[in-house]
Design a protein around this motif. Structure first.
Motif, PDB file in Angstrom:
ATOM      1  N   UNK A 497      -3.437 -63.680  -0.719  1.00  0.00           N
ATOM      2  CA  UNK A 497      -2.565 -63.173  -1.775  1.00  0.00           C
ATOM      3  C   UNK A 497      -1.082 -63.326  -1.458  1.00  0.00           C
ATOM      4  N   UNK A 498      -0.726 -63.436  -0.187  1.00  0.00           N
ATOM      5  CA  UNK A 498       0.696 -63.472   0.174  1.00  0.00           C
ATOM      6  C   UNK A 498       1.417 -64.688  -0.413  1.00  0.00           C
ATOM      7  N   UNK A 499       0.917 -65.933  -0.228  1.00  0.00           N
ATOM      8  CA  UNK A 499       1.615 -67.066  -0.858  1.00  0.00           C
ATOM      9  C   UNK A 499       1.574 -67.010  -2.380  1.00  0.00           C
ATOM     10  N   UNK A 500       0.523 -66.390  -2.931  1.00  0.00           N
ATOM     11  CA  UNK A 500       0.424 -66.248  -4.384  1.00  0.00           C
ATOM     12  C   UNK A 500       1.516 -65.306  -4.897  1.00  0.00           C
ATOM     13  N   UNK A 501       1.738 -64.214  -4.166  1.00  0.00           N
ATOM     14  CA  UNK A 501       2.804 -63.273  -4.520  1.00  0.00           C
ATOM     15  C   UNK A 501       4.168 -63.967  -4.419  1.00  0.00           C
ATOM     16  N   UNK A 502       4.333 -64.744  -3.359  1.00  0.00           N
ATOM     17  CA  UNK A 502       5.607 -65.453  -3.171  1.00  0.00           C
ATOM     18  C   UNK A 502       5.862 -66.438  -4.310  1.00  0.00           C
ATOM     19  N   UNK A 503       4.818 -67.155  -4.712  1.00  0.00           N
ATOM     20  CA  UNK A 503       4.983 -68.121  -5.808  1.00  0.00           C
ATOM     21  C   UNK A 503       5.325 -67.408  -7.115  1.00  0.00           C
ATOM     22  N   UNK A 504       4.643 -66.260  -7.349  1.00  0.00           N
ATOM     23  CA  UNK A 504       4.923 -65.500  -8.571  1.00  0.00           C
ATOM     24  C   UNK A 504       6.368 -65.020  -8.584  1.00  0.00           C
ATOM     25  N   UNK A 505       6.872 -64.600  -7.419  1.00  0.00           N
ATOM     26  CA  UNK A 505       8.253 -64.112  -7.337  1.00  0.00           C
ATOM     27  C   UNK A 505       9.268 -65.242  -7.449  1.00  0.00           C
ATOM     28  N   UNK A 506       8.880 -66.450  -7.055  1.00  0.00           N
ATOM     29  CA  UNK A 506       9.772 -67.612  -7.200  1.00  0.00           C
ATOM     30  C   UNK A 506      10.101 -67.862  -8.672  1.00  0.00           C
ATOM     31  N   UNK A 507       9.149 -67.524  -9.562  1.00  0.00           N
ATOM     32  CA  UNK A 507       9.386 -67.692 -11.002  1.00  0.00           C
ATOM     33  C   UNK A 507      10.505 -66.789 -11.493  1.00  0.00           C
ATOM     34  N   UNK A 508      10.774 -65.724 -10.736  1.00  0.00           N
ATOM     35  CA  UNK A 508      11.846 -64.780 -11.087  1.00  0.00           C
ATOM     36  C   UNK A 508      13.044 -64.898 -10.144  1.00  0.00           C
ATOM     37  N   UNK A 509      12.940 -65.800  -9.145  1.00  0.00           N
ATOM     38  CA  UNK A 509      13.969 -65.932  -8.101  1.00  0.00           C
ATOM     39  C   UNK A 509      14.182 -64.604  -7.383  1.00  0.00           C
ATOM     40  N   UNK A 510      13.066 -63.935  -7.031  1.00  0.00           N
ATOM     41  CA  UNK A 510      13.121 -62.622  -6.385  1.00  0.00           C
ATOM     42  C   UNK A 510      12.160 -62.555  -5.194  1.00  0.00           C
ATOM     43  N   UNK A 511      12.160 -63.593  -4.360  1.00  0.00           N
ATOM     44  CA  UNK A 511      11.200 -63.636  -3.252  1.00  0.00           C
ATOM     45  C   UNK A 511      11.441 -62.547  -2.212  1.00  0.00           C
ATOM     46  N   UNK A 512      12.607 -61.908  -2.259  1.00  0.00           N
ATOM     47  CA  UNK A 512      12.892 -60.849  -1.278  1.00  0.00           C
ATOM     48  C   UNK A 512      11.982 -59.624  -1.477  1.00  0.00           C
ATOM     49  N   UNK A 513      11.269 -59.559  -2.605  1.00  0.00           N
ATOM     50  CA  UNK A 513      10.367 -58.432  -2.874  1.00  0.00           C
ATOM     51  C   UNK A 513       8.966 -58.648  -2.296  1.00  0.00           C
ATOM     52  N   UNK A 514       8.748 -59.811  -1.683  1.00  0.00           N
ATOM     53  CA  UNK A 514       7.396 -60.171  -1.239  1.00  0.00           C
ATOM     54  C   UNK A 514       6.781 -59.156  -0.291  1.00  0.00           C
ATOM     55  N   UNK A 515       7.520 -58.749   0.731  1.00  0.00           N
ATOM     56  CA  UNK A 515       6.950 -57.852   1.736  1.00  0.00           C
ATOM     57  C   UNK A 515       6.612 -56.493   1.140  1.00  0.00           C
ATOM     58  N   UNK A 516       7.476 -55.993   0.279  1.00  0.00           N
ATOM     59  CA  UNK A 516       7.229 -54.687  -0.346  1.00  0.00           C
ATOM     60  C   UNK A 516       5.947 -54.724  -1.180  1.00  0.00           C
ATOM     61  N   UNK A 517       5.774 -55.788  -1.939  1.00  0.00           N
ATOM     62  CA  UNK A 517       4.569 -55.911  -2.777  1.00  0.00           C
ATOM     63  C   UNK A 517       3.335 -56.108  -1.909  1.00  0.00           C
ATOM     64  N   UNK A 518       3.462 -56.925  -0.863  1.00  0.00           N
ATOM     65  CA  UNK A 518       2.330 -57.154   0.049  1.00  0.00           C
ATOM     66  C   UNK A 518       1.882 -55.850   0.696  1.00  0.00           C
ATOM     67  N   UNK A 519       2.848 -55.035   1.120  1.00  0.00           N
ATOM     68  CA  UNK A 519       2.519 -53.741   1.733  1.00  0.00           C
ATOM     69  C   UNK A 519       1.809 -52.827   0.737  1.00  0.00           C
ATOM     70  N   UNK A 520       2.246 -52.880  -0.522  1.00  0.00           N
ATOM     71  CA  UNK A 520       1.602 -52.055  -1.554  1.00  0.00           C
ATOM     72  C   UNK A 520       0.149 -52.498  -1.770  1.00  0.00           C
ATOM     73  N   UNK A 521      -0.065 -53.809  -1.810  1.00  0.00           N
ATOM     74  CA  UNK A 521      -1.420 -54.343  -1.993  1.00  0.00           C
ATOM     75  C   UNK A 521      -2.319 -53.891  -0.840  1.00  0.00           C
ATOM     76  N   UNK A 522      -1.788 -53.897   0.358  1.00  0.00           N
ATOM     77  CA  UNK A 522      -2.573 -53.455   1.523  1.00  0.00           C
ATOM     78  C   UNK A 522      -2.987 -51.988   1.381  1.00  0.00           C
ATOM     79  N   UNK A 523      -2.073 -51.160   0.890  1.00  0.00           N
ATOM     80  CA  UNK A 523      -2.390 -49.743   0.672  1.00  0.00           C
ATOM     81  C   UNK A 523      -3.492 -49.591  -0.368  1.00  0.00           C
TER      82      UNK A 523
END
Length: 689
Positions: A497-523
Motif C-alpha cells: 500500500x505504501x507506493x500506492x499511497x505515494x502515487x495517489x498523493x502525487x496526483x495532489x502534489x502532497x507526497x509529504x503526507x505519505x508517512x502520516x497516512x501509512x501510520x494510520x493504515x497500520x493502526x
C-alpha cells in the motif's frame, strides 16, 4: 421470602430509531455494571423499550448497601496532639474527617480512627447512575422543551418508579415520578394506574403494548412470514429493516398491500429501495426468486380499518414508484457522452475537484494495480466512465431514497445501454466491499478500481484537511481504510500500500503526507485484525519493515498469535528483547567474522545457516517454515547468554560480540520485530490502547 425489586419507567414522545437504539445500549450497559453491593445472589436486571418508553426491572436487590467499619491510620500523634490537647492541625483533621476528638485512638506514635462506609439507599444510587447514563449518550440531536434546559431527543412526559410497593422520588427536568403510565397511543390517552413493578407488565399487555424489543421483533417476523406463506410467497430478509420497524411500533399489526405489476419492469433494487427507504415496507419474492408486486407493512393500530390503511399505503407507494419510473426512463434517454459532460461539472469536493477528475485519478491508480498484478487493462477509459456515471443520473442525484443504490443503478443502466454484464458491473463492483465484512468484487478489474477508489478517498481526505479524529470522520476514512485492508487480505493480494499511497498523493502534489497516512493504515490493521482474534502485539511485530502488505502482515501476525503459548517462542522472544536492550545505544558496523569463543561461533553458525534457509522460504512466502527455522536458534542464543559476557572489558571483544548480536537480530527482523511481543506478565495498560 419475597425478593426486593426496583421498577422504573421513563416515558417520552416517540424517539427516532437511532436515538432509541443508543438509549437501549447505554441503559443495558448500566444494568450490566450495576454495583455488586446492591446485588443478592439471585439478582436479575431487565430492560424493556418501545419508541415511547424505556423500563427497567431489577429483582433480587439489597435496599441498602452494607455498612462497613474500617480502622484508618492517621498522622503522627505529635502532629494532632500537644500536651494531650488538640493542635490546630488536629482540629482541622477531625473536622475534615467529620469525627469527634473522642473517636481518635492513640497507638504506637500515631492516631487511628474508625471510618464507616456504605448505608447507601438503592433508590438514590439508581437515580444517580441513570442520570449519568442519560448525560453520557451522544444523541445526534437533542431538544429543550421546558425551562430547566434538560436535553433529550424528545420531550419527557412521565416517570413511574417503585422500590417494592413504595413510589420512588425521581425528577428529570420538570417531570417528577408518579404512579401512572400510558398504553398504546392509537387506542387511548388515558392514564393507567400502576401500584408496583409486577402489575405494570400485565397492564401493558392489556393496553396493547409489547414492551420487550426482542419479543416485538419476533412477533413481526412470525406474522410477516405467516402472511407471505398464505400468498405462496417468501420474505426477502432484511435484518436492518426488521430492527428499524421493531423500534417504530409498540404493538405490531401486519397488513398486506400490492402495487401495479407494470412497475416490475424496473430493476428490483429500485422497487425494494422505494418500499424500504421511505415507507418501511417488506418486499416479497416468488419461488423463482423474482420480485412479487405484493408487499407487507406494519402498523401500530390494533383496531384500525384495514381496507382504508391498505388503500392509503398502496396509493403512497404507487406515487413513489411512478417517481422511480420517471427517473429511470429519463436517465436512459441519455448516452454516456452526456453523462461524461455532467460529471465534468459535478463537484466531488471543493478542494479535490469534480467527479470526472476523481474518476481520472482512480483510472491512474487502477492501471498501476493491474500492471503490478500483470493483468490486462482492458478499455480503461470506458470502465472509468461507467464506474462513476450514475452519480450524474437523476435517480441518484435527486432520487433521495434511491441514492443508496449508487453503483447498482449504474450497472443496470449500463446493461440497458447495451454494455456487456462484466463491463457494466464495474459501477457496482468498484464500491465493494461497502464494509469490512461485506461482499467482495469478483472481477480483477472491479477489484483494481475498488482499491484505487478507496486509496484516493483516503488520501483526498488528508489533502483536504478532513483526516479522521477521535470525534469526526467527515469523509469516512475509517470505513474506507478497514474495507481496503479487508479486501486485500481476503483476496490474498500481495499489494504494497505504501507506493500506492505515494502515487495517489502525487496526483495532489502532497507526497509529504505519505508517512502520516501509512501510520494510520497500520493502526487500522491492528483494529481489523483484533476483530479476527489476533493479538495487537503480534500485528505490531509483523508490521516491522518498509512495506505495508495487509495479507502478508495478517498471515505473519496470525502465526505469531498462535505461537504465543509456545515455551520455545517465549524463551526466544525474551532473548531477543535482551538483545534489543544491549543494542539500544550501539551502532551496527562491519567487523571480521572470526570467533575464538565456541559459544560465539555456535551462535554465528546457527544464524548463518538459518539466514540462508529462510531466504528461500521468504521468497516462497512460507512464513510457517520461516518461524520454525528462527525458533531453532533458541539453544545457541541461550548458551551464548549463559556463558558469554557481551560487554567485555576488551573493546575489540565487546565490539565483535555486539556486531554478532546485530547479525542475529537482523535475521529475525526479516520476519518482524519480536521485541514488540508482550506476554501477560509484561502487560502495560498503555500498550493495549
Amino acid at each position: 421470602m419475597a425478593k426486593n425489586n426496583l421498577f422504573f419507567e421513563l416515558g417520552f414522545e416517540e424517539l427516532p430509531v437511532e436515538a432509541n437504539r443508543l438509549l437501549r445500549e447505554k441503559v443495558q450497559e448500566l444494568l450490566k455494571s450495576f454495583p455488586e453491593k446492591f446485588r443478592e445472589s439471585d439478582f436479575t436486571a431487565n430492560l424493556y423499550s418501545t419508541p415511547r418508553r424505556a423500563a427497567v426491572f431489577l429483582e433480587g436487590i439489597k435496599l441498602e448497601s452494607e455498612i462497613i467499619s474500617e480502622e484508618v491510620k492517621g498522622p503522627a500523634e505529635n502532629i494532632i496532639f500537644a500536651d494531650s490537647k488538640l493542635t490546630k492541625a488536629g482540629e482541622g483533621f477531625i473536622k475534615s474527617k467529620q469525627i469527634s476528638e473522642d473517636a481518635l485512638v492513640r497507638r504506637d506514635g500515631f492516631v487511628y480512627y474508625t471510618k464507616k462506609s456504605g448505608g447507601e439507599r438503592v433508590e438514590k444510587v439508581f437515580q444517580d447512575l441513570f442520570l449519568k447514563c442519560i448525560a453520557s449518550i451522544s444523541f445526534d440531536k437533542t431538544m429543550k422543551w421546558e425551562k430547566t434546559g434538560f436535553l433529550f431527543p424528545r420531550p419527557i412526559r412521565w416517570i413511574t418508579g417503585f422500590v417494592n410497593n413504595s413510589p420512588m422520588d425521581f425528577i428529570i427536568g420538570p417531570v417528577k415520578t408518579d404512579t401512572y403510565t400510558y398504553g398504546n397511543r392509537s387506542l387511548s390517552s388515558s392514564k393507567i394506574p400502576v401500584f408496583n413493578g409486577y402489575d405494570y407488565f400485565e397492564k401493558m399487555n392489556e393496553n396493547y403494548v409489547e414492551i420487550d424489543f426482542e419479543k416485538r421483533k419476533s412477533m413481526i417476523l412470525f406474522e410477516i412470514e405467516k402472511s407471505a406463506k398464505s400468498l405462496s410467497l417468501a420474505l426477502i430478509e432484511d435484518e436492518e429493516l426488521l430492527n428499524e420497524v421493531s423500534d417504530l411500533v409498540e404493538y405490531p399489526v401486519i397488513f398486506c398491500g400490492k402495487f401495479d405489476e407494470r412497475f416490475l419492469n424496473l430493476p428490483k433494487e429500485i422497487i425494494i429501495a422505494a418500499l424500504k427507504q421511505h415507507q418501511r415496507y417488506f418486499s416479497l419474492k416468488r419461488g423463482d426468486e423474482s420480485l412479487s408486486p405484493n408487499f407487507i407493512f406494519v402498523s401500530n393500530a390494533p383496531y384500525a380499518e384495514a381496507e382504508d390503511i391498505v388503500n392509503n399505503n398502496q396509493r403512497i407507494i404507487t406515487s413513489r414508484l411512478e417517481d422511480a419510473e420517471f427517473y429511470y426512463k429519463n436517465d436512459l434517454s441519455h448516452d454516456m457522452a452526456y453523462y461524461e459532460n455532467v460529471l465534468k461539472k459535478t463537484v466531488f469536493h471543493e478542494q479535490l475537484g469534480t467527479f470526472y477528475e476523481k474518476a481520472q485519478r482512480n483510472k491512474k491508480l487502477a492501471a498501476s494495480v493491474l500492471k503490478g498484478l500483470k493483468e490486462k487493462e482492458g478499455d480503461l477509459e470506458l470502465l472509468t466512465l461507467i464506474s462513476k456515471f450514475d452519480i450524474a443520473t437523476e435517480m441518484i442525484k435527486d432520487g433521495k431514497e434511491f441514492t443508496k443504490l449508487q453503483g447498482v443503478i449504474g450497472t443496470h443502466y449500463a446493461e440497458a445501454m447495451g454494455y456487456d454484464a462484466e463491463t457494466a458491473d464495474i459501477s457496482r463492483e468498484h464500491y465493494l466491499p461497502l464494509t469490512n465484512e461485506g461482499e467482495l468484487p469478483k472481477s480483477i478489474t472491479g477489484t483494481a478500481f475498488s482499491i484505487a477508489d478507496k486509496t484516493d478517498n483516503i488520501c483526498g481526505a488528508y489533502v483536504s484537511g478532513n483526516k479522521p479524529t477521535g470525534s469526526k470522520d467527515a469523509m469516512s476514512v475509517r470505513r474506507d481504510s478497514l474495507s481496503l485492508i479487508y479486501l486485500l487480505t481476503k483476496k490474498k493480494m500481495n499489494i504494497d500500500m505504501e507506493p500506492l499511497i505515494e502515487e495517489a498523493l502525487q496526483n495532489y502534489s502532497k507526497t509529504e503526507l505519505k508517512q502520516e497516512i501509512a501510520d494510520y493504515i497500520k493502526k487500522r490493521m491492528e483494529v481489523l485484525f483484533a476483530s479476527y482474534k489476533i493479538p495487537y502485539d503480534a500485528v505490531r511485530c509483523a508490521l516491522y519493515g518498509e512495506t505495508i502488505v495487509p495479507f502478508t502482515i495478517y498471515t505473519k501476525a496470525k502465526l505469531l498469535g498462535e505461537l504465543k503459548s509456545n515455551d520455545d517462542f517465549k524463551d526466544i522472544v525474551g532473548g531477543l528483547k535482551r538483545v534489543a536492550n544491549i543494542l539500544r545505544n550501539e551502532k551496527e558496523k562491519s567487523v571480521e567474522t572470526y570467533y575464538d569463543n565456541q559459544y560465539e561461533k555456535n551462535l554465528y553458525d546457527a544464524g548463518f545457516d538459518v539466514k540462508k534457509k529462510i531466504s528461500e522460504f521468504l521468497k516462497a512466502e512460507d512464513y510457517e517454515s520461516v518461524l520454525k527455522n528462527l525458533l531453532s536458534i533458541r539453544k545457541p542464543i541461550d548458551e551464548f547468554f549463559d556463558n558469554v559476557m557481551v560487554m567485555d572489558k576488551e573493546a575489540s571483544v565487546k565490539e565483535r560480540r555486539v556486531q554478532l548480536l546485530f547479525f542475529i537480530r537482523g535475521i529475525f527482523l526479516q520476519f518482524g520485530d519480536f521485541s514488540k511481543i508482550v506476554f501477560e506478565s509484561e502487560l502495560n495498560p498503555e500498550d493495549v490502547k
